[in-house]
Motif scaffolding. Structure first.
Motif, PDB file in Angstrom:
ATOM      1  N   SER A 197       3.856   3.873  -1.621  1.00  0.00           N
ATOM      2  CA  SER A 197       4.486   4.258  -2.881  1.00  0.00           C
ATOM      3  C   SER A 197       5.933   3.772  -2.863  1.00  0.00           C
ATOM      4  O   SER A 197       6.481   3.409  -1.823  1.00  0.00           O
ATOM      5  CB  SER A 197       4.454   5.783  -3.044  1.00  0.00           C
ATOM      6  OG  SER A 197       5.317   6.392  -2.088  1.00  0.00           O
ATOM      7  N   HIS A 198       6.545   3.773  -4.032  1.00  0.00           N
ATOM      8  CA  HIS A 198       7.935   3.327  -4.120  1.00  0.00           C
ATOM      9  C   HIS A 198       8.828   4.153  -3.194  1.00  0.00           C
ATOM     10  O   HIS A 198       9.657   3.607  -2.464  1.00  0.00           O
ATOM     11  CB  HIS A 198       8.417   3.433  -5.572  1.00  0.00           C
ATOM     12  CG  HIS A 198       9.697   2.728  -5.833  1.00  0.00           C
ATOM     13  ND1 HIS A 198       9.771   1.485  -6.448  1.00  0.00           N
ATOM     14  CD2 HIS A 198      10.975   3.069  -5.558  1.00  0.00           C
ATOM     15  CE1 HIS A 198      11.026   1.107  -6.539  1.00  0.00           C
ATOM     16  NE2 HIS A 198      11.783   2.056  -6.006  1.00  0.00           N
ATOM     17  N   SER A 199       8.648   5.464  -3.199  1.00  0.00           N
ATOM     18  CA  SER A 199       9.503   6.325  -2.372  1.00  0.00           C
ATOM     19  C   SER A 199       9.237   6.140  -0.886  1.00  0.00           C
ATOM     20  O   SER A 199      10.160   6.211  -0.063  1.00  0.00           O
ATOM     21  CB  SER A 199       9.308   7.793  -2.766  1.00  0.00           C
ATOM     22  OG  SER A 199       7.963   8.206  -2.539  1.00  0.00           O
ATOM     23  N   GLU A 200       7.968   5.892  -0.525  1.00  0.00           N
ATOM     24  CA  GLU A 200       7.644   5.684   0.888  1.00  0.00           C
ATOM     25  C   GLU A 200       8.338   4.451   1.442  1.00  0.00           C
ATOM     26  O   GLU A 200       8.680   4.403   2.631  1.00  0.00           O
ATOM     27  CB  GLU A 200       6.135   5.539   1.067  1.00  0.00           C
ATOM     28  CG  GLU A 200       5.359   6.840   0.989  1.00  0.00           C
ATOM     29  CD  GLU A 200       3.860   6.615   1.106  1.00  0.00           C
ATOM     30  OE1 GLU A 200       3.172   7.493   1.683  1.00  0.00           O
ATOM     31  OE2 GLU A 200       3.353   5.580   0.617  1.00  0.00           O
ATOM     32  N   ARG A 201       8.566   3.461   0.597  1.00  0.00           N
ATOM     33  CA  ARG A 201       9.182   2.234   1.085  1.00  0.00           C
ATOM     34  C   ARG A 201      10.607   2.487   1.566  1.00  0.00           C
ATOM     35  O   ARG A 201      11.016   1.972   2.609  1.00  0.00           O
ATOM     36  CB  ARG A 201       9.107   1.153  -0.001  1.00  0.00           C
ATOM     37  CG  ARG A 201       7.665   0.737  -0.262  1.00  0.00           C
ATOM     38  CD  ARG A 201       7.525  -0.361  -1.280  1.00  0.00           C
ATOM     39  NE  ARG A 201       7.994  -1.650  -0.761  1.00  0.00           N
ATOM     40  CZ  ARG A 201       7.634  -2.821  -1.263  1.00  0.00           C
ATOM     41  NH1 ARG A 201       6.780  -2.876  -2.279  1.00  0.00           N
ATOM     42  NH2 ARG A 201       8.104  -3.939  -0.759  1.00  0.00           N
TER      43      ARG A 201
ATOM     44  N   HIS B 103       0.817  -1.218   0.000  1.00  0.00           N
ATOM     45  CA  HIS B 103       0.000   0.000   0.000  1.00  0.00           C
ATOM     46  C   HIS B 103       0.850   1.269   0.000  1.00  0.00           C
ATOM     47  O   HIS B 103       0.312   2.379   0.056  1.00  0.00           O
ATOM     48  CB  HIS B 103      -0.923   0.023   1.217  1.00  0.00           C
ATOM     49  CG  HIS B 103      -1.905  -1.098   1.237  1.00  0.00           C
ATOM     50  ND1 HIS B 103      -2.650  -1.425   2.348  1.00  0.00           N
ATOM     51  CD2 HIS B 103      -2.273  -2.003   0.291  1.00  0.00           C
ATOM     52  CE1 HIS B 103      -3.426  -2.454   2.080  1.00  0.00           C
ATOM     53  NE2 HIS B 103      -3.212  -2.818   0.842  1.00  0.00           N
TER      54      HIS B 103
END
Length: 338
Positions: A60-64, A58
């Motif tokens: 975003s790529h950057s949030e990971r 759930h």
């Protein structure tokens, strides 16, 4: 068997839940910080960032990357540099999984944990499963084309459209030079026993239970420990079980009472683990943490649904819902006493 990296040390790992603000669903960094520090103070060996309970799919790529980096900085700043980080880096393509593995290293993780892609589940035969994990984990240059840190297999049929890696498949992957462990959320104790008997968790390949209800059973089978959702609620209880097991292991004949004491706690942990799964999984864990420990509000990102505990708490003890809540409360009472 020559390995390019070492398995994570044995012990207690927690797939940390991630807090969100209810209105915006933005990450609630302050609550996340409180949770990470409570887990560290509870005696965990390490934290899995972006496991299923961390709602990896759930984000975003950057949030990971941001969640890994934030956790590492939070732990280091509070004097918990010894707490290890594993990053969940599974994605639906080999390409993005490789990118996430490289970014996890840069953000401060020591290992990655990778789910088998499942969008095209009918096409994922054994040959394709083996090829995917071997390709993504292969150590080569440039590192962006593979995992630059030791790699673990994540088996969780519930979230991979029923794909369940058996012990033969996991064993075949365990011989790879950069694959050093597995988290088995299938809860299959026979699979744990077979893999633990075949590989040394200290040097070659570590087998971790993915469910707290088989934690002590895993240790007795020669497994490395647990990476379990219930640790979010009761890290100290899990630490107590582990310490009792280690004392028993030092001198089984002399310390049989330690094992008996550990089984008393394990019985309660097993009941609570089942109860939480019935209360609402990820949303249930978040709601319990918010109610009992005073941070976060239980918000999950859709399509998951947040869980209200009000009706459950008011349930009669003789109903199944009442028994679930009692099982959770029994473990929390022990947790707060330790």
């Amino acid at each position: 068997m020559s390995k390019s990296g070492s398995p994570p040390p044995p012990g207690i790992y927690v797939p940390a839940v991630l807090s969100f603000h209810s209105e915006s669903e933005d990450i609630d960094w302050e609550s996340y910080k409180k949770h990470i520090l409570r887990l560290a103070e509870g005696g965990v060996t390490g934290i899995l960032i972006q496991g299923s309970n961390g709602e990896a799919q759930h984000l975003s790529h950057s949030e990971r990357s941001q969640t890994i980096s934030f956790a590492r900085k939070t732990l280091d700043s509070a004097g918990f540099k010894n707490i290890l980080l594993i990053a969940g880096t599974g994605a639906q393509s080999a390409r993005e999984t490789k990118e996430l593995c490289a970014e996890a290293k840069e953000a401060g993780a020591g290992w990655v944990l990778v789910l088998t892609p499942s969008t095209w589940a009918p096409a994922m035969g054994v040959d394709k499963i083996l090829a995917f994990h071997r390709e993504v984990s292969l150590v080569r240059r440039p590192v962006a084309s593979s995992s630059p840190i030791p790699y673990m297999i994540y088996n969780f049929p519930v979230v991979t459209a029923g794909i369940d890696l058996d012990s033969d498949v996991v064993s075949a992957l365990a011989t790879h030079p950069n694959i050093v462990g597995t988290k088995l959320s299938c809860g299959n104790i026979g699979k744990i026993q077979r893999l633990s008997a075949e590989y040394d968790y200290r040097t070659t390949f570590a087998t971790f239970a993915g469910k707290s209800d088989v934690f002590l059973h895993t240790l007795l089978s020669g497994g490395a420990g647990v990476i379990g959702a219930l640790v979010n609620v009761a890290p100290k209880v899990h630490s107590k079980i582990y310490q009792l097991f280690l004392e028993y292991q030092q001198d089984p004949a002399k310390n049989a009472d330690k094992l008996a004491e550990a089984f008393v706690l394990q019985k309660q942990v097993s009941a609570a683990d089942w109860a939480v799964s019935k209360i609402g999984g990820v949303g249930g864990v978040k709601a319990i943490v918010a109610r009992e420990f005073g941070y976060g509000d239980g918000t999950v990102r859709g399509p998951l649904l947040s869980v209200s505990l009000d009706k459950l708490v008011a349930s009669d003890i003789n109903t199944k819902e009442g028994k679930w809540w009692k099982a959770v409360q029994d473990v929390i009472k022990i947790e707060k006493s330790l």
